[in-house]
Motif scaffolding. Structure first.
Motif, short mmCIF file in Angstrom:
data_model
loop_
_atom_site.label_atom_id
_atom_site.label_comp_id
_atom_site.label_asym_id
_atom_site.label_seq_id
_atom_site.Cartn_x
_atom_site.Cartn_y
_atom_site.Cartn_z
N ASN A 308 -91.65 -15.82 7.81
CA ASN A 308 -90.97 -16.88 8.56
C ASN A 308 -89.67 -16.40 9.19
O ASN A 308 -88.64 -17.09 9.12
CB ASN A 308 -90.73 -18.10 7.68
CG ASN A 308 -91.99 -18.88 7.42
OD1 ASN A 308 -92.74 -19.20 8.35
ND2 ASN A 308 -92.27 -19.17 6.16
N LYS A 309 -89.71 -15.24 9.83
CA LYS A 309 -88.53 -14.68 10.47
C LYS A 309 -88.76 -14.57 11.98
O LYS A 309 -89.69 -13.88 12.42
CB LYS A 309 -88.20 -13.30 9.91
CG LYS A 309 -88.02 -13.25 8.38
CD LYS A 309 -86.91 -14.17 7.89
CE LYS A 309 -86.81 -14.17 6.38
NZ LYS A 309 -85.79 -15.13 5.88
N PRO A 310 -87.92 -15.22 12.79
CA PRO A 310 -88.02 -15.03 14.24
C PRO A 310 -87.80 -13.57 14.61
O PRO A 310 -87.19 -12.80 13.85
CB PRO A 310 -86.89 -15.90 14.80
CG PRO A 310 -86.56 -16.86 13.70
CD PRO A 310 -86.83 -16.14 12.43
N VAL A 311 -88.29 -13.17 15.79
CA VAL A 311 -88.23 -11.77 16.18
C VAL A 311 -87.56 -11.59 17.54
O VAL A 311 -87.69 -12.43 18.44
CB VAL A 311 -89.65 -11.15 16.24
CG1 VAL A 311 -90.24 -11.05 14.85
CG2 VAL A 311 -90.56 -11.92 17.18
N LEU A 312 -86.84 -10.49 17.66
CA LEU A 312 -86.38 -9.97 18.95
C LEU A 312 -87.19 -8.71 19.16
O LEU A 312 -87.06 -7.75 18.40
CB LEU A 312 -84.88 -9.68 18.92
CG LEU A 312 -84.24 -9.21 20.23
CD1 LEU A 312 -84.42 -10.25 21.34
CD2 LEU A 312 -82.75 -8.90 20.03
N ILE A 313 -88.04 -8.68 20.18
CA ILE A 313 -89.17 -7.75 20.17
C ILE A 313 -89.36 -7.06 21.52
O ILE A 313 -89.10 -7.63 22.58
CB ILE A 313 -90.44 -8.54 19.77
CG1 ILE A 313 -91.62 -7.64 19.49
CG2 ILE A 313 -90.79 -9.59 20.82
CD1 ILE A 313 -92.79 -8.39 18.84
N SER A 314 -89.81 -5.81 21.47
CA SER A 314 -90.14 -5.06 22.68
C SER A 314 -91.34 -5.70 23.39
O SER A 314 -92.24 -6.22 22.72
CB SER A 314 -90.49 -3.62 22.33
OG SER A 314 -89.41 -2.99 21.70
N PRO A 315 -91.38 -5.63 24.72
CA PRO A 315 -92.46 -6.31 25.47
C PRO A 315 -93.84 -5.73 25.20
O PRO A 315 -94.84 -6.41 25.41
CB PRO A 315 -92.05 -6.12 26.94
CG PRO A 315 -91.07 -5.00 26.94
CD PRO A 315 -90.37 -5.03 25.62
N GLU A 316 -93.93 -4.47 24.70
CA GLU A 316 -95.25 -3.86 24.47
C GLU A 316 -95.91 -4.35 23.19
O GLU A 316 -97.11 -4.15 23.00
CB GLU A 316 -95.12 -2.33 24.37
CG GLU A 316 -94.62 -1.65 25.63
CD GLU A 316 -93.10 -1.52 25.63
OE1 GLU A 316 -92.59 -0.78 26.49
OE2 GLU A 316 -92.43 -2.15 24.79
N ILE A 317 -95.15 -4.94 22.29
CA ILE A 317 -95.69 -5.26 20.97
C ILE A 317 -96.46 -6.57 21.01
O ILE A 317 -95.87 -7.65 21.08
CB ILE A 317 -94.57 -5.32 19.91
CG1 ILE A 317 -93.88 -3.95 19.79
CG2 ILE A 317 -95.12 -5.75 18.56
CD1 ILE A 317 -92.75 -3.90 18.78
N ASN A 318 -97.79 -6.47 21.01
CA ASN A 318 -98.69 -7.63 20.96
C ASN A 318 -98.16 -8.80 21.78
O ASN A 318 -97.84 -9.87 21.24
CB ASN A 318 -98.89 -8.07 19.51
CG ASN A 318 -99.50 -6.99 18.63
OD1 ASN A 318 -99.19 -6.89 17.46
ND2 ASN A 318 -100.36 -6.16 19.19
N PRO A 319 -98.04 -8.64 23.10
CA PRO A 319 -97.42 -9.67 23.93
C PRO A 319 -98.12 -11.03 23.86
O PRO A 319 -97.51 -12.07 24.12
CB PRO A 319 -97.50 -9.09 25.36
CG PRO A 319 -98.57 -8.04 25.29
CD PRO A 319 -98.51 -7.49 23.89
#
Length: 380
Positions: A308-319
């Motif tokens: 249950n943790k929001p993410v700040l994520i790279s665009p390539e990761i399972n968009p």
């Protein structure tokens, strides 16, 4: 149903160990009886509390500590033993009255090996699980899938968010959704496994194996440029394998030692230590995209969802995940400035719009549940 899991990969911890745990625990929850099929003298790292059946055909072959000259020989030996284990498994299925067999981590080589053994003709359903299929692997996978198509109880189950492996003439090549990784039950109850905390401190976490190519310094520079006080904190964990990676991580720790709101953990976190560290932060950072993450599901993303943790994520990761669920923000990695802007926007959302993330995480946990995974595999 009596369901056998044929595991032949030796790992000290990590994805394979946790995936086996997911399969076994959820099979039990759904009233099935899981059994482990493993090569002789298999070195378990976890007690799964199930019956173990040892396969004939030799011990597990690993490349650990092998010279580059020895690896080709070990590769041939591994292929030979894999066929031996599959042959043994075909007999053990009959002896132990197994209804379904799951091979939890497969490649196209596993199909080739399996088709050379009596396991292809098993009366029990046989499920080979693929954790995504990269662009360069697709042709080899499809070639072997066509060969496997002649055997009515052989299923090739691809954990993926994409449809590019599906073919109308290959009905037993199936797409199944990835499962979340969950904290241990005791810790979840102990800490509540809450979604975003209501206190005034925001703690961001960067976790996983540290490698030079992840370029973590650029991200830390962006965080430092925002001049946050202790109300916004950054936790950076690095598990290092190579000595040069360990030395580089230590130099990074020294470089940023003057910042009281940055905490470094130079260690492998396993089991409850891993769970506690993840549960201690408010959000997870995944700023290390690679093209392969468009095709292979990212374990850290599905760990974030399960915890249950929001993410700040790279665009390539399972968009596909962020397109469907409001569980975080996509990060522009073009420059330190763009990364800083992304962090700032994310922190503001955590402070003021946390409800949308909480709802998105609840929805994603339902769709990527362990219950759905087992039902997708066994529903033939």
């Amino acid at each position: 149903m009596r369901v056998a899991i044929l595991e032949s990969i030796v790992m000290p911890a990590g994805h394979e160990v946790e995936f086996d745990r997911i399969l076994i625990n959820e099979l039990k929850r759904q009233g099935h009886e899981p059994v482990l099929f493993v090569p002789e003298n298999f070195p378990f790292k976890v007690d799964y509390a199930v019956d173990v059946v040892y396969l004939e055909g030799g011990e597990v072959v690993t490349y650990a500590g092998a010279s580059k000259w020895k690896k080709p020989f070990l590769s041939i030996l591994r292929e030979r033993r894999r066929r031996n284990w599959f042959t043994s498994a075909a007999q053990k299925i009959k002896e132990h009255k197994i209804d379904a067999l799951i091979i939890p981590t497969g490649t196209y080589r596993y199909i080739k090996a399996l088709l050379d053994t009596p396991l292809k003709d098993s009366e029990a359903s046989v499920h080979v699980i693929f954790h995504g299929i990269g662009k360069g692997e697709m042709d080899r996978f499809i070639k072997q899938a066509h060969r496997a198509n002649a055997y009515k109880n052989l299923y090739l189950d691809v954990i993926s968010l994409r449809d590019d492996m599906l073919r109308s003439d290959l009905p037993r090549v199936r797409k199944i959704l990835p499962p979340v990784f969950l904290p241990s039950t005791e810790l979840s109850e102990e800490q509540g496994n809450d979604t975003i905390s209501a206190n005034n401190t925001i703690k961001l976490g960067f976790f996983g194996q540290f490698r030079k190519e992840k370029n973590i310094e650029r991200f830390i520079d962006a965080f430092v440029s925002l001049n946050y006080d202790n109300s916004v904190q950054l936790v950076v964990q690095g598990a290092t394998v190579k000595p040069e990676d360990g030395a580089l991580f230590e130099s990074i720790i020294k470089k940023y030692s003057q910042y009281s709101n940055i905490q470094f953990i130079h260690a492998s976190l396993i089991g409850k230590d891993w769970d506690r560290a993840l549960l201690s932060v408010d959000a997870l950072l995944l700023p290390y995209g690679a093209e392969r993450y468009r095709y292979h599901w990212a374990a850290m993303l599905f760990t974030a969802i399960g915890f249950n943790k929001p993410v700040l994520i790279s665009p390539e990761i399972n968009p596909e995940v962020l397109e469907q669920y409001s569980i975080g923000e996509v990060l522009n990695l073009d420059s330190v400035n763009s990364i800083g802007q992304g962090i700032q926007t994310f922190v503001e959302n955590l402070q003021h719009n946390k409800e949308q993330y909480n709802q998105g995480l609840m929805n994603a946990n339902e769709d990527y549940s362990h219950r759905a995974l087992i039902q997708s595999i066994l529903n033939v």
